[in-house]
Design an enzyme around this catalytic site. Sequence first.
Site, PDB file in Angstrom:
ATOM      1  CB  CYS A   4      -0.909  -0.004   1.226  1.00 38.52           C
ATOM      2  SG  CYS A   4      -1.752   1.560   1.487  1.00 38.52           S
ATOM      3  CB  CYS A   7       0.993   1.112   4.350  1.00 36.05           C
ATOM      4  SG  CYS A   7      -0.653   0.712   4.985  1.00 36.05           S
ATOM      5  CG  ASP A  30      -2.804  15.248  -3.517  1.00 34.81           C
ATOM      6  OD1 ASP A  30      -3.770  14.542  -3.185  1.00 34.81           O
ATOM      7  OD2 ASP A  30      -2.254  15.174  -4.643  1.00 34.81           O
ATOM      8  CG  HIS A  46      -4.397  -0.786   4.875  1.00 31.71           C
ATOM      9  ND1 HIS A  46      -3.877  -0.027   3.850  1.00 31.71           N
ATOM     10  CD2 HIS A  46      -5.383  -1.540   4.320  1.00 31.71           C
ATOM     11  CE1 HIS A  46      -4.495  -0.312   2.724  1.00 31.71           C
ATOM     12  NE2 HIS A  46      -5.415  -1.238   2.980  1.00 31.71           N
ATOM     13  CG  ASN A  84     -12.467  11.120  -4.052  1.00 27.05           C
ATOM     14  OD1 ASN A  84     -13.519  11.759  -4.113  1.00 27.05           O
ATOM     15  ND2 ASN A  84     -11.310  11.630  -4.442  1.00 27.05           N
ATOM     16  CG  HIS A  97      -6.961   9.254   0.814  1.00 24.54           C
ATOM     17  ND1 HIS A  97      -7.066   7.964   0.315  1.00 24.54           N
ATOM     18  CD2 HIS A  97      -7.257  10.067  -0.224  1.00 24.54           C
ATOM     19  CE1 HIS A  97      -7.389   8.007  -0.957  1.00 24.54           C
ATOM     20  NE2 HIS A  97      -7.520   9.277  -1.317  1.00 24.54           N
TER      21      HIS A  97
END
Length: 111
Positions: A4, A7, A30, A46, A84, A97
Amino acid sequence: MNDCLFCKIIAGEIPCNKVYEDDAVFAFRDINPQAPVHVLIVPKKHMANMLECDAETAAALASAVGAIARQEGVDASGFRIISNCGHDACQSVNHLHVHLLGGAQMAEKMA
Ligand code: DGP
């Protein structure tokens, strides 16, 4: 989780521009900002998205939102948070997130 991206960022294996960290939450800028302030707020544990989010994690994320908004100086002017979730929302990283966007006037329409 082994494979991930977020992660790996949390673990320090991939560099990021960190803006905030506490026991449960990690936040960084971002890579493709869509506003002058664009921070990704991520639980350290996670989970794929909001569908897997427990109440404790939701509270930690909400608390971090306020702290980061004040830290970034957008608490008075205003900001938007978006998470999202899944295909139709174009979620591209499968680690929960919250996007915190601010620092400019935003469009009235959200989608
Ligand atoms: P979403 O589309 O809601 O899953 O948002 C994922 C966001 O993650 C997207 O706005 C770009 C950002 N992103 C992807 N890869 C990286 C990275 O390696 N570093 C950082 N800082 N952000 C990333």
